[in-house]
Design a protein around this motif. Structure first.
Motif, PDB file in Angstrom:
ATOM      1  N   ILE C   8       0.845  -1.197   0.000  1.00 14.57           N
ATOM      2  CA  ILE C   8       0.000   0.000   0.000  1.00 14.57           C
ATOM      3  C   ILE C   8       0.877   1.242   0.000  1.00 14.57           C
ATOM      4  O   ILE C   8       1.987   1.241   0.516  1.00 14.57           O
ATOM      5  N   ARG C   9       0.331   2.283  -0.616  1.00 20.11           N
ATOM      6  CA  ARG C   9       0.991   3.589  -0.618  1.00 20.11           C
ATOM      7  C   ARG C   9       0.036   4.578   0.023  1.00 20.11           C
ATOM      8  O   ARG C   9      -1.075   4.797  -0.471  1.00 20.11           O
ATOM      9  N   VAL C  10       0.460   5.098   1.119  1.00 23.92           N
ATOM     10  CA  VAL C  10      -0.378   6.027   1.879  1.00 23.92           C
ATOM     11  C   VAL C  10       0.449   7.272   2.167  1.00 23.92           C
ATOM     12  O   VAL C  10       1.613   7.144   2.557  1.00 23.92           O
ATOM     13  N   VAL C  12       1.080  10.085   4.641  1.00 25.75           N
ATOM     14  CA  VAL C  12       0.756  10.307   6.051  1.00 25.75           C
ATOM     15  C   VAL C  12       1.408  11.607   6.509  1.00 25.75           C
ATOM     16  O   VAL C  12       2.628  11.755   6.428  1.00 25.75           O
ATOM     17  N   ASN C  13       0.569  12.524   6.944  1.00 23.06           N
ATOM     18  CA  ASN C  13       1.033  13.859   7.352  1.00 23.06           C
ATOM     19  C   ASN C  13       1.947  14.463   6.288  1.00 23.06           C
ATOM     20  O   ASN C  13       2.982  15.047   6.593  1.00 23.06           O
ATOM     21  N   GLY C  14       1.545  14.268   5.048  1.00 18.57           N
ATOM     22  CA  GLY C  14       2.250  14.887   3.941  1.00 18.57           C
ATOM     23  C   GLY C  14       3.402  14.076   3.383  1.00 18.57           C
ATOM     24  O   GLY C  14       3.924  14.407   2.329  1.00 18.57           O
ATOM     25  N   ALA C  15       3.791  13.022   4.062  1.00 21.99           N
ATOM     26  CA  ALA C  15       4.936  12.236   3.594  1.00 21.99           C
ATOM     27  C   ALA C  15       4.457  10.935   2.961  1.00 21.99           C
ATOM     28  O   ALA C  15       3.681  10.194   3.574  1.00 21.99           O
ATOM     29  N   PRO C  16       4.905  10.648   1.733  1.00 20.77           N
ATOM     30  CA  PRO C  16       4.487   9.384   1.119  1.00 20.77           C
ATOM     31  C   PRO C  16       5.126   8.184   1.824  1.00 20.77           C
ATOM     32  O   PRO C  16       6.288   8.260   2.243  1.00 20.77           O
ATOM     33  N   THR C  17       4.338   7.131   1.999  1.00 20.91           N
ATOM     34  CA  THR C  17       4.885   5.898   2.582  1.00 20.91           C
ATOM     35  C   THR C  17       4.543   4.741   1.651  1.00 20.91           C
ATOM     36  O   THR C  17       3.587   4.816   0.882  1.00 20.91           O
ATOM     37  N   ARG C  18       5.317   3.705   1.750  1.00 17.04           N
ATOM     38  CA  ARG C  18       5.078   2.514   0.949  1.00 17.04           C
ATOM     39  C   ARG C  18       5.388   1.325   1.841  1.00 17.04           C
ATOM     40  O   ARG C  18       6.477   1.235   2.402  1.00 17.04           O
ATOM     41  N   SER C  19       4.413   0.449   2.050  1.00 19.74           N
ATOM     42  CA  SER C  19       4.618  -0.677   2.962  1.00 19.74           C
ATOM     43  C   SER C  19       3.889  -1.901   2.427  1.00 19.74           C
ATOM     44  O   SER C  19       2.888  -1.773   1.732  1.00 19.74           O
ATOM     45  N   THR C  20       4.378  -3.032   2.801  1.00 20.08           N
ATOM     46  CA  THR C  20       3.651  -4.277   2.525  1.00 20.08           C
ATOM     47  C   THR C  20       3.043  -4.730   3.838  1.00 20.08           C
ATOM     48  O   THR C  20       3.764  -4.909   4.828  1.00 20.08           O
ATOM     49  N   VAL C  21       1.730  -4.848   3.840  1.00 17.92           N
ATOM     50  CA  VAL C  21       1.047  -5.115   5.105  1.00 17.92           C
ATOM     51  C   VAL C  21       0.120  -6.315   4.978  1.00 17.92           C
ATOM     52  O   VAL C  21      -0.390  -6.596   3.886  1.00 17.92           O
ATOM     53  N   LEU C  26      -5.399  -3.507  10.782  1.00 13.90           N
ATOM     54  CA  LEU C  26      -6.250  -2.326  10.917  1.00 13.90           C
ATOM     55  C   LEU C  26      -5.423  -1.067  10.647  1.00 13.90           C
ATOM     56  O   LEU C  26      -4.222  -1.028  10.941  1.00 13.90           O
ATOM     57  N   LEU C  27      -6.085  -0.034  10.137  1.00 16.35           N
ATOM     58  CA  LEU C  27      -5.385   1.219   9.875  1.00 16.35           C
ATOM     59  C   LEU C  27      -4.762   1.770  11.160  1.00 16.35           C
ATOM     60  O   LEU C  27      -3.641   2.289  11.147  1.00 16.35           O
ATOM     61  N   SER C  28      -5.474   1.630  12.280  1.00 13.17           N
ATOM     62  CA  SER C  28      -4.930   2.124  13.547  1.00 13.17           C
ATOM     63  C   SER C  28      -3.617   1.419  13.882  1.00 13.17           C
ATOM     64  O   SER C  28      -2.651   2.055  14.322  1.00 13.17           O
ATOM     65  N   ASP C  29      -3.550   0.120  13.656  1.00 16.08           N
ATOM     66  CA  ASP C  29      -2.308  -0.612  13.938  1.00 16.08           C
ATOM     67  C   ASP C  29      -1.225  -0.272  12.920  1.00 16.08           C
ATOM     68  O   ASP C  29      -0.041  -0.251  13.254  1.00 16.08           O
ATOM     69  N   GLY C  73      -3.609   4.677  -1.286  1.00 19.01           N
ATOM     70  CA  GLY C  73      -3.872   5.817  -2.162  1.00 19.01           C
ATOM     71  C   GLY C  73      -4.436   7.029  -1.447  1.00 19.01           C
ATOM     72  O   GLY C  73      -4.691   8.049  -2.080  1.00 19.01           O
ATOM     73  N   MET C  74      -4.647   6.938  -0.166  1.00 16.40           N
ATOM     74  CA  MET C  74      -5.264   8.045   0.575  1.00 16.40           C
ATOM     75  C   MET C  74      -4.213   8.937   1.240  1.00 16.40           C
ATOM     76  O   MET C  74      -3.064   8.543   1.418  1.00 16.40           O
ATOM     77  N   GLU C  75      -4.689  10.109   1.620  1.00 16.07           N
ATOM     78  CA  GLU C  75      -3.886  10.999   2.470  1.00 16.07           C
ATOM     79  C   GLU C  75      -4.438  10.928   3.880  1.00 16.07           C
ATOM     80  O   GLU C  75      -5.604  11.247   4.106  1.00 16.07           O
ATOM     81  N   ILE C  76      -3.619  10.505   4.796  1.00 14.28           N
ATOM     82  CA  ILE C  76      -4.033  10.388   6.196  1.00 14.28           C
ATOM     83  C   ILE C  76      -3.339  11.483   7.001  1.00 14.28           C
ATOM     84  O   ILE C  76      -2.153  11.757   6.808  1.00 14.28           O
ATOM     85  N   GLU C  77      -4.102  12.098   7.903  1.00 15.99           N
ATOM     86  CA  GLU C  77      -3.509  13.081   8.817  1.00 15.99           C
ATOM     87  C   GLU C  77      -3.743  12.612  10.244  1.00 15.99           C
ATOM     88  O   GLU C  77      -4.857  12.214  10.593  1.00 15.99           O
ATOM     89  N   THR C  78      -2.701  12.681  11.046  1.00 19.77           N
ATOM     90  CA  THR C  78      -2.797  12.258  12.449  1.00 19.77           C
ATOM     91  C   THR C  78      -2.376  13.405  13.362  1.00 19.77           C
ATOM     92  O   THR C  78      -1.888  14.430  12.901  1.00 19.77           O
ATOM     93  N   ILE C  79      -2.511  13.175  14.642  1.00 16.21           N
ATOM     94  CA  ILE C  79      -2.196  14.205  15.634  1.00 16.21           C
ATOM     95  C   ILE C  79      -0.742  14.675  15.507  1.00 16.21           C
ATOM     96  O   ILE C  79      -0.437  15.835  15.796  1.00 16.21           O
ATOM     97  N   GLU C  80       0.129  13.791  15.057  1.00 16.73           N
ATOM     98  CA  GLU C  80       1.551  14.167  14.956  1.00 16.73           C
ATOM     99  C   GLU C  80       1.772  15.267  13.923  1.00 16.73           C
ATOM    100  O   GLU C  80       2.802  15.936  13.935  1.00 16.73           O
ATOM    101  N   GLY C  81       0.796  15.428  13.015  1.00 16.02           N
ATOM    102  CA  GLY C  81       0.969  16.434  11.974  1.00 16.02           C
ATOM    103  C   GLY C  81       0.272  17.751  12.259  1.00 16.02           C
ATOM    104  O   GLY C  81       0.237  18.629  11.390  1.00 16.02           O
ATOM    105  N   VAL C  82      -0.284  17.903  13.436  1.00 15.73           N
ATOM    106  CA  VAL C  82      -1.116  19.083  13.694  1.00 15.73           C
ATOM    107  C   VAL C  82      -0.275  20.303  14.091  1.00 15.73           C
ATOM    108  O   VAL C  82      -0.476  21.399  13.570  1.00 15.73           O
TER     109      VAL C  82
END
Lengths: 778, 281, 163
Positions: C8-10, C12-21, C26-29, C73-82
């Motif tokens: 998956i390519r997500v 996160v807080n503006g930074a592209p990530t690429r991981s095999t999961v 779960l997204l939270s994990d 393919g999504m943009e995720i924002e978390t508390i670390e990016g606030v």
């Protein structure tokens, strides 16, 4: 600058990390080679374990270890610290052995490489049970011929009986003009902090030393208990309470996972992590409240309550946990609250039932006691045609009657001697804040319109700031910054801020120069923890005492540096100055550097370093008090109870930070409201709990909360060097009595008598209305 | 609280999705707001999850020839923000206010909600009230089922293995249609203990096309035809809320197997919804 | 863990990530355990509590109710990016501190993220809109009144008296 910090609403020093995602809760800890643990729990309420088959689980990919009760047969049970000599030691084992006594009891643990596989494997552990009769009903469990005995060796389900005897209640009843009797039923619910419990047990310390990270309120006690159960010295154990996401008493218990994770970690030589699931939480973490109180009151012709007797039963569940006797003990010792009632007898039984163990939750036994006493006062007032406020005033201890030895005692905490307070004054103030007379008038109007509106009032006195002691260690290093090590273990209360205020004020330095460390037994050598409304008052006093000693030592060192007599050195704005010579002084940093061991020992000192430890030894319980007034309305069509308005006047002695105290009161009220209106852990007839998480255990949301107006009184206690009492629990304690009283008041004109605490869900209230021919469905 | 293992596919055509769903143990994944917590609690254990998010054309909302058609991947939030839905089916909008919380509405789909058939859920009432028709598609064909026939019991619906909902069609409400939704729950954002969905067209003070459906009395939505008829037949000057409540009381009171609490509170809730509609008319 | 995985390519807080999961992750994990963004907390894993709320393509979502593969393919924002990159707190974070709108802090990141999402769309939300936000968040410590006051202040409303 720092003068007068105490008593002001300093914004919290904890908040930045919590708001930016930088806090570290136990589930955030990742260690190299860490393994994951899952707990296999009983699905039966009472059964013999015939067989446990673990081979399939062991064969599952990634599984490292499975432990059952047999593997830890040699380990002692978990301690209960409030048992007294006559008690039956019905203690919880680390893992069930031969028998299970509640749904959720740990039977086995599985350790595997990841958090998903370990749940797969845990499902493969097969347990063969032979069911035993189940006892859930409190009355039946305590009876002479119970349907089942949880511990046949004791020949009773009654673990112990707390007794109180004051004056001559028999004579008072003989002489009474009126006698009232009521049985109050209090239901079972739970603290349910937003963070569940969890542990990370790390066996990789020097020489196999253990570090246990655990979401607890009392790391130092966990260290002692763990050492005791494992039979190893405390020095081989470090316990860390990292950021903790609420506890409210539920984490003021020592749990099996805190032992078995360590056993597994030592066996495997790798860290082991367990994070409780929310569904699991409702069977694996202690429940609260469930009691039955049968109360009698003797009243004379003037409405003076001359005597009360109480027989209470507490449903302690399947074992006596760490603080299991405390609910029964506090509710019986504190039942009379602010009322004189010179004659009193109580017999309070802690009873074993096939449910999850029950212990303390915010207020411990106080909320139940206040509910019973205040409903009884309202009933006496109603039946005798006396104004309920007037009745309370007639019976209330006045300021001049304090201190007052109440003749009762609380297990662990000691004798009940009310120290300070102005109970009638507090009541007057809350009536004013609530606009009581105006509300009474509007209630009458509303009733005229057919609305069901009730007003509740609850006055109470509450044990706070209990001992035995707390530690404070204040250290100034060469940077001039101050570090405070406290034995308290706060988990949301803002105690670090309160302590920083006290220390910064003492040393007259900016609060930003103070760091407060807590919750790590390697950092803080000795401590007790945060529970029973004790953190701010007791740990705060210890820290301030230590800061005071530091300041005295600093003056001595400064006098040498300044070549002046100590009496000529003044402490001004965090520095030592020669009196009358402003500008001639030394900073805290300079003084601290002078005190280091790289220099000669300063004259007049017996130890190096600007560093002092203080213990605040608690001489007796400080009793806080408060009065709550609440207005509710019941929707006749749906049975929905709406809390419309809330006023509270709270007296917890000298206040360190009003913003924080008000926040504690708000949160406490929300928990009281939730417990009364929507929270319940019910069981089916076989002993299976009917709650599986937050989708069916309802915590209140913002929408249910009324506006709250808070007033303060400050009656300093002589038992604390700075006059401080505790403020953590009063919101809950008062809310339970006041809201129930308001509901009872709303329903009284309809001929409905409330003798319990609900929960007052829409269906429950509708059933009350319909039974009396009220409500649409009748 | 971690899902048991499953396989996962996210096909890019509807045909591929239906072919995958034809496999034993396959389960479609739309918004997942009911499915995923049940996976985590291991109450649901599919062998294969077929994620529909990449299948094109499942997210449309369109009105055509008196029918509002909602695609199966349309979320509650999208429906609530849609002018088409607002104009065609105000009752859908009213009900969505009570569904979950904003984050749940951002992911949860109307179709998924109907398939989950939770007796405490709001949308089933609306679907029955408005006479919605679901199109169910499988690999080798398609069928249409009225909402009232689709909902069979608590967490039971007429969908068969291999099928997915490809559309929900609602008849467009007539001019003057007003809607109201009321429910009682233990607190905000908790499952309803009782609920009423009402839509009425009021034209020149006369009630037409009344739709009154209640939840909580039975495991499936219960349409109170007697109330609808009474409202439509009422003469001028009738106290319609009162009439609705009293007819509802008789209708619900005569039912076997009616849930006690809901039976008691549904009649006044019927009255309230009617009053609220009249107030807005 | 289950053997089926996906790349998956997500962002996160503006930074592209690429991981095999693993597909069941779960997204939270994923955020917490794979990316180490532990500011997103899991209070129930069942949906009601809202502690795990993050923004997905700008919308508030429960990260415990999404699979990581669904975020591909999504943009995720978390508390670390606030907060700002230099650590300066966001005005939402300032308001929560100022109004003592948090105690233990466990639920707080979820509420802050929901507030970020709301204020981005609706700079001055009404009392009803703020109440709607709070329908989705449980807090066991504060009793909510101070959270409501922080939200009101952020909306330019008088803290009290708007009820």
């Amino acid at each position: 600058m720092a003068v007068g910090l105490v008593g002001t609403s300093v914004r919290r020093i904890e908040d930045h990390r919590l708001l930016t995602g930088k806090a570290c809760y136990v589930a955030d800890i990742v260690l190299p080679q860490m393994l994951h643990m899952a707990v296999v729990r009983s699905t039966r309420a009472h059964a013999e374990i015939v067989e446990i088959r673990v081979d399939k689980a062991l064969a599952y990919p990634g599984v490292r270890l499975v432990l059952t009760g047999e593997d830890v047969r040699h380990l002692g049970p978990l301690p209960c610290i409030d048992l007294f000599p006559d008690s039956k030691p019905a203690l919880h084992r680390v893992l069930a052995l031969d028998k299970v006594r509640y749904v959720g009891e740990p039977i086995a643990v599985v350790i595997a490489d990841d958090g998903y596989a370990v749940e797969d494997a845990a499902e493969l552990v097969e347990v063969v049970y032979r069911d035993l009769p189940v006892v859930l009903d409190l009355g039946e469990a305590a009876s002479e011929a119970p349907p089942a005995l949880l511990y046949p060796e004791f020949d009773t389900n009654v673990a112990n009986v707390c007794r109180q005897e004051v004056g001559d209640p028999d004579a008072a009843f003989t002489d009474a003009a009126h006698v009232f009797e009521e049985t109050f039923r209090i239901h079972r619910y739970a603290a349910a902090p937003m963070e569940t419990r969890g542990v990370v047990a790390d066996p990789t310390g020097q020489g196999g030393r253990i570090t246990l990270h655990t979401s607890t309120q009392f790391p130092h006690l966990v260290r002692a208990f763990l050492g005791g159960v494992l039979g190893i010295p405390e020095s081989d154990i470090r316990v860390v309470a990292p950021d903790v996401g609420g506890g409210f008493g539920a984490k003021c218990e020592f749990y099996p996972e805190e032992v078995i994770s360590v056993v597994a970690a030592r066996r495997l030589g790798r860290p082991v992590r367990w994070i409780e699931g929310r569904q699991e939480h409702f069977v694996a973490t202690t429940h609260a409240r469930e009691q039955i109180h049968t109360m009698r009151a003797a009243v004379d012709a003037d409405g003076i309550v001359t005597a009360v007797t109480l027989r209470s039963l507490t449903s302690n569940g399947a074992a006596m946990f760490t603080l299991a006797t405390t609910p029964a003990s506090i509710s019986s010792a504190m039942l009379r609250g602010p009322y004189r009632i010179p004659n009193y007898r109580a017999e309070s039984l802690s009873v074993l039932t096939n449910k999850t163990p029950l212990a303390v939750y915010r207020g411990a036994g106080h909320p139940q006691a206040v509910l019973c006493m205040e409903l009884m006062m309202d009933r006496i007032a109603r039946d005798l045609g006396i104004d309920r406020i007037d009745l309370r005033r007639r019976n209330m201890l006045t300021k001049g009657e304090l201190p007052s030895d109440r003749g009762t005692a609380i297990v662990l905490a000691g004798k009940v001697v009310y120290d300070t307070g102005d109970y009638p004054g507090c009541l007057d103030q809350v009536l004013e804040l609530a606009g009581w007379d105006d509300r009474l008038r509007r209630q009458a109007e509303a009733r005229g319109e057919g609305r069901i509106v009730g007003l509740g009032v609850a006055c109470f006195v509450e044990e706070t700031a209990i001992g035995p002691y707390e530690t404070g260690h204040v250290r100034v290093d060469g940077s001039g910054k101050v570090t405070v090590l406290t034995g308290a273990s706060p988990h949301g209360q803002g105690t670090a801020t309160a302590i920083a205020q006290l220390v910064a004020e003492e040393l007259q330095i900016p609060i930003a120069d103070v760091t407060v460390r807590h919750g790590d037994t390697d950092v803080v050598a000795d401590g007790v923890g945060t529970f029973a409304s004790r953190g701010g008052a007791i740990a705060g006093a210890a820290a301030r005492l230590a800061a005071h000693k530091v300041r005295e030592k600093a003056v001595l060192i400064a006098s040498e540096l300044l070549e002046a007599a100590a009496v000529d050195v003044a402490w001004v704005d965090g520095r030592a100055e020669i009196v009358g010579v402003p500008g001639r002084g030394v900073t805290l940093a300079e003084i601290a550097r002078r005190a280091t061991a790289w220099n000669s020992l300063p004259a007049g000192l017996s130890s190096f370093n600007l560093d002092e430890v203080a213990h605040h030894q608690v001489p007796g319980i400080a009793f806080a008090n408060a009065a709550h007034v609440v207005e509710v309305e019941i929707d006749r069509d749906t049975g929905t109870v709406r809390v419309l308005d809330y006023a509270v006047v709270h007296d917890s002695g000298r206040i360190i930070n009003p913003m924080i105290v008000e926040g504690q009161v708000h949160g406490g009220i929300a928990q009281g409201l939730g417990g009364l209106l929507m929270e319940e852990i019910a069981y089916d007839a076989t002993g299976r709990p009917l709650v599986s998480g937050f989708q069916d255990y309802f915590l209140p949301t913002s929408a249910e909360m009324p506006d709250i107006r808070t007033g303060f009184m400050e009656s300093p206690t002589p038992l604390n060097p700075y006059g401080m009492k505790g403020a953590g629990e009063g919101g809950t304690t008062g809310a339970v009595g006041a809201i129930t009283g308001a509901i009872a008041d709303a329903l009284a004109p309809l001929g409905i008598r409330v003798a319990g605490d609900g929960p007052f869900t829409p269906p429950a209230v509708m059933a009350l209305l319909r039974a009396r021919g009220e409500g649409v469905g009748a | 609280m971690k899902p048991a293992p499953f396989d996962y596919e996210s096909p890019v055509t509807l045909d591929d999705a239906l072919a995958l769903l034809d496999r034993p143990g396959a389960c479609p994944l739309a918004g997942g707001q009911s499915l995923i917590p049940n996976l985590s609690m291991r109450r649901t254990r599919p062998d294969l999850l077929v994620d529909l998010r990449r299948v094109p054309d499942l997210r449309s909302i369109e009105t055509n020839a008196g029918t509002l058609r909602i695609g199966p991947m349309v979320t509650f939030a999208e429906a609530a923000a849609s002018p088409e839905v607002r104009d065609a089916c105000p009752l859908v909008i009213e009900a969505i206010r009570h569904v979950g919380s904003p984050a749940i509405r951002n992911r949860g789909t109307l179709a998924g909600n109907l398939v989950w058939a939770d007796p405490a859920s709001e949308l089933p009432l609306v679907a029955v009230a408005l006479g919605a028709v679901l199109t169910l598609r499988r690999r080798d064909g398609e069928r249409e089922v009225a909402a009232a026939d689709f909902l069979l019991g608590a967490f039971e619906c007429a969908i068969r293995p291999g099928e997915i909902v490809t559309s929900i069609r609602f008849p467009v409400a007539g001019p003057g249609a007003r809607a109201s939704f009321a429910e009682v729950s233990p607190r905000r954002n908790a499952p309803a203990l009782a609920a009423v969905a009402a839509q009425i067209e009021v034209v020149d003070g006369k009630v037409r096309a009344a739709r009154i459906v209640v939840g909580g009395v039975h495991p499936v939505p219960l349409r109170l035809t007697a109330v609808e008829v009474a409202l439509e037949d009422a003469g001028p000057g009738t106290d319609l809320p009162d009439l609705g409540a009293s007819v509802a009381k008789r209708a619900v009171g005569s039912l076997p197997d009616a849930a006690d609490y809901a039976s008691a509170v549904v009649p006044p809730l019927v009255g309230r919804t009617i009053a609220s509609i009249l107030a807005a008319s | 863990m289950g053997t089926d995985t996906r790349e998956i390519r997500v962002t996160v807080n503006g930074a592209p990530t690429r991981s095999t999961v693993p597909v069941r992750l779960l997204l939270s994990d994923f955020l917490r355990d794979v990316l180490g963004l532990t500011g997103t907390h899991v209070g129930c894993g069942q949906g009601p509590c809202g502690s795990c709320t993050v923004l997905a393509d700008g919308d508030t979502v429960r990260s415990c109710l999404m699979l990581a593969v669904q975020a591909d393919g999504m943009e995720i924002e978390t508390i670390e990016g606030v907060a700002a990159a230099d650590g300066t707190p966001h005005r939402i974070q300032e308001a929560f501190r100022e109004h003592h709108a948090l105690q233990c802090g466990f639920c707080t990141p979820g509420i802050v993220m929901a507030t970020v999402g709301l204020l981005r769309r609706t700079p001055c939300p009404s009392a009803a809109e703020r109440a709607e936000l709070m329908e989705g968040h449980l807090c066991r410590c504060t009793g909510y009144r101070n959270i409501d006051e922080a939200l009101a202040a952020l909306s330019g409303a008088e803290p009290r008296g708007e009820h």
